[in-house]
Design a protein around this motif. Structure first.
Motif, PDB file in Angstrom:
ATOM      1  N   UNK A 249      38.946  -5.749 120.830  1.00 29.92           N
ATOM      2  CA  UNK A 249      38.330  -6.123 122.096  1.00 29.92           C
ATOM      3  C   UNK A 249      38.224  -4.958 123.048  1.00 29.92           C
ATOM      4  N   UNK A 250      39.296  -4.142 123.119  1.00 28.82           N
ATOM      5  CA  UNK A 250      39.282  -2.969 124.001  1.00 28.82           C
ATOM      6  C   UNK A 250      38.239  -1.960 123.544  1.00 28.82           C
TER       7      UNK A 250
ATOM      8  N   UNK B  31      36.248 -12.556 127.066  1.00 31.72           N
ATOM      9  CA  UNK B  31      35.572 -11.277 127.268  1.00 31.72           C
ATOM     10  C   UNK B  31      35.614 -10.442 125.985  1.00 31.72           C
ATOM     11  N   UNK B  32      36.767 -10.413 125.309  1.00 24.27           N
ATOM     12  CA  UNK B  32      36.896  -9.674 124.062  1.00 24.27           C
ATOM     13  C   UNK B  32      35.888 -10.171 123.026  1.00 24.27           C
TER      14      UNK B  32
ATOM     15  N   UNK C 114      32.628  -8.126 121.352  1.00 23.16           N
ATOM     16  CA  UNK C 114      32.570  -7.876 119.908  1.00 23.16           C
ATOM     17  C   UNK C 114      31.303  -8.485 119.310  1.00 23.16           C
ATOM     18  N   UNK C 115      31.018  -9.743 119.649  1.00 23.51           N
ATOM     19  CA  UNK C 115      29.860 -10.428 119.069  1.00 23.51           C
ATOM     20  C   UNK C 115      28.556  -9.722 119.428  1.00 23.51           C
TER      21      UNK C 115
ATOM     22  N   UNK D  82      43.816   4.733 117.440  1.00 20.37           N
ATOM     23  CA  UNK D  82      42.810   4.116 116.562  1.00 20.37           C
ATOM     24  C   UNK D  82      41.781   3.336 117.369  1.00 20.37           C
ATOM     25  N   UNK D  83      42.233   2.620 118.391  1.00 19.55           N
ATOM     26  CA  UNK D  83      41.315   1.833 119.215  1.00 19.55           C
ATOM     27  C   UNK D  83      40.357   2.731 119.985  1.00 19.55           C
ATOM     28  N   UNK D  84      40.888   3.819 120.570  1.00 20.47           N
ATOM     29  CA  UNK D  84      40.045   4.757 121.324  1.00 20.47           C
ATOM     30  C   UNK D  84      39.014   5.413 120.412  1.00 20.47           C
TER      31      UNK D  84
END
Length: 408
Positions: free
Chosen positions: A24-25, A152-153, A157-158, A232-234
């Motif tokens: 989500x982030x 919101x996440x 994503x969708x 990993x997220x960044x």
């Protein structure tokens, strides 16, 4: 002597929950970047530079990683939002940073709302202002549900997947010269510094820089233990945004390489139309609306996150403040429109936020009072310093050009 500050530990959670939060982030940051300006910039620079625009994209990816990896790691390790970290480094600097981010976020959100209205105009023939209001109501609905953050996440994503899939379809249909694009990405025939600062600022400038990191903080992902997941997220966030940039670049390159000229009034729309006909124009409507509405959500959420901790009871009322931010942006567009000169000036000022915020994070990364016993990698510090200095220099050049034009 300042006493060491205990850095908050990461919130215990299930294996599944962190994956949702991290994704989500990443998508929140990426879809915040992929707005109406992102689409227009990519199409315009591709027409101007041809395959050599691939080099600007490649450099921007390195700059984006240098900015995001430094900022996300420092904020999550410290367990503090950017304005609080900045105030620890230089008292009062966090308030200045918050003012700049909120001002820039509001100005650009007017454009995001307008883009959402344009998307519905293309799809259904609605008046742009009516489409803007309907889009704003959809964005507001996300923050009225009980678990607004989770909604919101999923929304980010969708629609992120929808945009990339549709743009890929158009890129394949336009039959771009992929070999030439790969060659000119490393051996460009022409280098335009303005294109680099523009797309770097559009991907990690202003509020976008902090969208994903602040989302992770709100989810409770903090502390040294979370560094691997945060990294990993960044990285994923930059990869997602860059993937969309590359796909749009190839779509536009395919169109212009076949001798077509883009409509200067709406370059990205003409890319979709010239590549796949009238059906492609409808696809553009979906992509434009998706890009704009996710940017509306990301801009409002991140801008309000800079008020939390600075305004009384803002933490308790954050969803109401986000709704108010969206309403204000919509009112400005519906009643005033898009004041072009103001947007240009704020855009130039917005470019200074990245070197300011990144420079502060690099200093904070070596302050035990901020990050405790965490040791920030020297390679990341060096890359971040290079990005901050380069963006500061390019932003000053942009300001020197834009401000005189504004006052004339």
């Amino acid at each position: 002597m300042t006493a060491p500050v205990t850095v908050p530990a990461a919130r215990p959670a299930s294996r599944r929950a962190p994956l949702r939060v991290l994704a989500g982030a990443a998508f929140l940051m990426a879809t915040s970047a992929i707005g109406p300006g992102f689409l227009t910039q990519t199409a315009t620079f591709t027409e101007q530079l041809g395959a050599s625009f691939g080099f600007a994209i490649l450099i921007s990816v390195l700059f984006d990683l240098g900015a995001q990896l430094n900022i996300w790691r420092v904020l999550t390790v410290s367990g503090r939002r950017a304005q609080d970290v900045a105030n620890l480094v230089v008292p009062g600097l966090g308030h200045l940073l918050a003012f700049l981010v909120v001002l820039g976020g509001l100005a650009f959100n007017v454009g995001n709302v307008a883009g959402a209205g344009l998307g519905l105009n293309v799809l259904f023939g609605l008046d742009v202002r009516t489409g803007a209001v309907l889009s704003a109501l959809i964005a507001i609905a996300l923050f009225l549900v009980k678990e607004a953050s989770r909604a919101m996440d999923r929304f980010a994503v969708a629609l992120g997947f929808v945009m990339i899939a549709l743009a890929l379809y158009v890129a394949i249909a336009s039959a771009p010269p992929v070999g030439e694009a790969l060659l000119r990405s490393v051996v460009p025939e022409r280098i335009d510094p303005l294109s680099i600062i523009t797309i770097v600022g559009g991907t990690v400038g202003g509020y976008i820089t902090f969208a994903g990191a602040h989302r992770l903080l709100d989810a409770g992902l903090t502390g040294v233990e979370s560094v691997g997941a945060v990294t990993r997220s960044a990285t994923s966030a930059v990869v997602i945004a860059s993937t969309m940039r590359v796909v749009l670049f190839l779509a536009a390159l395919g169109v212009v390489s076949h001798g077509h000229a883009l409509d200067p009034q709406n370059p990205p729309a003409s890319v979709f139309r010239l590549a796949t006909g009238e059906a492609g124009y409808r696809v553009f409507g979906v992509v434009m609306w998706s890009a704009a509405i996710t940017s509306v959500v990301g801009s409002a959420y991140t801008s309000v996150s800079f008020l939390r901790g600075l305004l009384p009871r803002a933490d308790e009322r954050w969803s109401r403040l986000v709704i108010g931010f969206i309403v204000l942006s919509t009112i400005v567009f519906v009643t005033i429109g898009r004041p072009v000169k103001v947007l240009i000036a704020v855009g130039a000022l917005n470019g200074l936020i990245l070197p300011l915020s990144l420079g502060v994070m690099l200093v904070a990364a070596n302050r035990r009072a901020v990050v405790g016993n965490y040791r920030h990698p020297m390679a990341l510090t060096a890359l971040g310093a290079m990005v901050a200095l380069a963006m500061a220099w390019l932003s000053v050049l942009t300001l020197a050009r834009e401000i005189p034009a504004l006052v004339r």
